[in-house]
Design a protein around this motif. Structure first.
Motif, mmCIF file in Angstrom:
data_model
loop_
_atom_site.group_PDB
_atom_site.id
_atom_site.type_symbol
_atom_site.label_atom_id
_atom_site.label_comp_id
_atom_site.label_asym_id
_atom_site.label_seq_id
_atom_site.Cartn_x
_atom_site.Cartn_y
_atom_site.Cartn_z
ATOM 1 N N LEU A 26 0.830 -1.203 0.000
ATOM 2 C CA LEU A 26 0.000 0.000 0.000
ATOM 3 C C LEU A 26 0.867 1.257 0.000
ATOM 4 O O LEU A 26 0.591 2.221 -0.733
ATOM 5 C CB LEU A 26 -0.933 -0.008 1.203
ATOM 6 N N LEU A 27 1.918 1.259 0.806
ATOM 7 C CA LEU A 27 2.835 2.398 0.848
ATOM 8 C C LEU A 27 3.544 2.585 -0.483
ATOM 9 O O LEU A 27 3.686 3.717 -0.977
ATOM 10 C CB LEU A 27 3.860 2.189 1.973
ATOM 11 N N LEU A 28 3.967 1.485 -1.098
ATOM 12 C CA LEU A 28 4.634 1.562 -2.394
ATOM 13 C C LEU A 28 3.703 2.087 -3.473
ATOM 14 O O LEU A 28 4.084 2.949 -4.279
ATOM 15 C CB LEU A 28 5.160 0.173 -2.771
ATOM 16 N N LEU A 29 2.468 1.585 -3.491
ATOM 17 C CA LEU A 29 1.493 2.037 -4.480
ATOM 18 C C LEU A 29 1.153 3.510 -4.274
ATOM 19 O O LEU A 29 1.046 4.277 -5.249
ATOM 20 C CB LEU A 29 0.235 1.177 -4.393
ATOM 21 N N ALA A 30 0.985 3.939 -3.029
ATOM 22 C CA ALA A 30 0.696 5.350 -2.745
ATOM 23 C C ALA A 30 1.856 6.246 -3.165
ATOM 24 O O ALA A 30 1.639 7.345 -3.702
ATOM 25 C CB ALA A 30 0.403 5.527 -1.257
ATOM 26 N N THR A 31 3.084 5.791 -2.958
ATOM 27 C CA THR A 31 4.255 6.570 -3.383
ATOM 28 C C THR A 31 4.294 6.714 -4.891
ATOM 29 O O THR A 31 4.576 7.803 -5.423
ATOM 30 C CB THR A 31 5.536 5.888 -2.877
ATOM 31 N N GLN A 32 4.014 5.640 -5.608
ATOM 32 C CA GLN A 32 4.014 5.697 -7.071
ATOM 33 C C GLN A 32 2.926 6.628 -7.594
ATOM 34 O O GLN A 32 3.162 7.411 -8.526
ATOM 35 C CB GLN A 32 3.830 4.291 -7.634
ATOM 36 N N ILE A 33 1.747 6.565 -7.004
ATOM 37 C CA ILE A 33 0.668 7.448 -7.433
ATOM 38 C C ILE A 33 1.008 8.903 -7.147
ATOM 39 O O ILE A 33 0.784 9.791 -7.970
ATOM 40 C CB ILE A 33 -0.652 7.040 -6.737
ATOM 41 N N THR A 34 1.601 9.150 -5.969
ATOM 42 C CA THR A 34 1.993 10.518 -5.614
ATOM 43 C C THR A 34 3.040 11.061 -6.576
ATOM 44 O O THR A 34 2.952 12.213 -7.028
ATOM 45 C CB THR A 34 2.534 10.550 -4.174
ATOM 46 N N ILE A 42 4.606 14.587 -10.994
ATOM 47 C CA ILE A 42 5.252 14.754 -12.300
ATOM 48 C C ILE A 42 4.301 15.379 -13.302
ATOM 49 O O ILE A 42 4.682 16.252 -14.094
ATOM 50 C CB ILE A 42 5.775 13.394 -12.810
ATOM 51 N N SER A 43 3.036 14.952 -13.275
ATOM 52 C CA SER A 43 2.068 15.493 -14.232
ATOM 53 C C SER A 43 1.677 16.934 -13.925
ATOM 54 O O SER A 43 1.471 17.738 -14.835
ATOM 55 C CB SER A 43 0.824 14.606 -14.268
ATOM 56 N N THR A 44 1.579 17.277 -12.641
ATOM 57 C CA THR A 44 1.148 18.640 -12.278
ATOM 58 C C THR A 44 2.308 19.632 -12.245
ATOM 59 O O THR A 44 2.105 20.818 -12.466
ATOM 60 C CB THR A 44 0.455 18.629 -10.908
#
Length: 304
Positions: free
Chosen positions: A118-126, A131-133
């Motif tokens: 969950l922490l890894l997935l949240a880091t990737q999404i963040t 990067i996009s914003t």
């Protein structure tokens, strides 16, 4: 007189008492399948992490053999070897949690495995959102870093990691400078006297345009082999340089990078989505197994 004959109490006695056991067996089978599925896939990632760790350690310990194997000494190996080693250790640790937790049915390890994913997935999404914003700001920072690296090219012989990375980027992307080769005119070590023609690093050299079937060793960054503890001072005469008016790449790396991202956008997005869905699937299986272990144990004790 037989009082049991024709007794209504006996006629309503349940005859099928195996239905709960059959239902329990199916549920056990599903959980066993999930358990071994998690174990096998995490075992695969444990082996993969071990290979990544060994590869990074090999580069860190024996750079000479690695460079002879690859054929080029094209990047700051000290940095990349540490990145690979740390990535391998993290992959091995996460996979080990999944393997042991699933095989031994330990709720604490399964919960920790779920939390790490969950922490890894949240880091990737963040990171993806940032990067996009913050794309414009990120591009500006990268441009400033690249221009500063070119301006200080060859000035400090003991700090060459950024220069090597940029030269390797130029070599792979087949470009020169950030916007154009003229960006290299800002390099203090490449200016020389007014009578001398401008020069650029050999990573800008376009061997295909020069119809050279054999590229000199210097153009393949053999001068970078003196990196590491045995690094010695580099003077302007030691740098691999070519005239700016010779056969060099005329396109800047900013345009080449945009083209590369555009051509590989589908592959990049597909890989990111695949990794995210894989992590989400493992999270779902681990939390499902973790939540149903106690329930199954209670049902088993009831039918003993």
């Amino acid at each position: 007189m037989d009082t049991c004959e024709g007794s209504p109490a006996l006629s309503f006695m349940p005859t099928d008492s195996k239905a709960p056991q059959a239902k329990m067996t199916v549920r056990e089978s599903c959980l066993s399948l999930i358990k071994y599925f998690l174990f096998v896939f995490n075992l695969f990632f444990f082996v993969l992490g071990s290979l990544i760790f060994c590869f990074g350690t090999w580069i860190l310990i024996d750079k000479t053999s690695f460079m002879s194997f690859v054929g080029l000494s094209f990047m700051p190996l000290q940095t990349w070897s540490k990145v690979l080693a740390v990535s391998g250790i993290l992959t091995m640790g996460l996979a080990l949690l999944g393997c042991v937790g699933a095989l031994k049915e330990m709720r604490c390890l399964l919960g920790l495995y779920f939390g790490m994913l969950l922490l890894l997935l949240a880091t990737q999404i963040t990171l993806g959102i940032l990067i996009s914003t913050q794309r414009v700001r990120l591009e500006r920072k990268v441009k400033e870093l690249v221009l500063q690296t070119m301006e200080n090219y060859g000035a400090n012989p003991m700090e060459t990691a950024a220069e090597e990375s940029w030269e390797y980027a130029q070599f792979q992307l087949r470009c020169c400078g950030w916007q154009s080769p003229r960006d290299w005119l800002a390099a203090r070590t490449l200016r020389g006297s007014r009578s001398e023609e401008p020069r650029v690093p050999c990573s800008c050299y376009n061997a295909s345009a020069a119809n050279n079937s054999v590229v000199p060793d210097k153009l393949l960054f053999s001068q970078l082999s003196r990196l590491g503890p045995r690094a010695r001072s580099r003077h302007t005469s030691d740098l691999c340089l070519v005239p700016a008016d010779s056969h060099i790449y005329r396109e800047g790396c900013a345009q080449s990078l945009q083209k590369w991202l555009h051509n590989n956008l589908i592959a990049i997005v597909g890989i990111c989505l695949g990794i995210g869905l894989l992590e989400l699937g493992f999270m779902t299986l681990s939390i499902f197994l973790c939540r149903n272990l106690d329930h199954i144990y209670d049902r088993l004790t009831r039918f003993r």
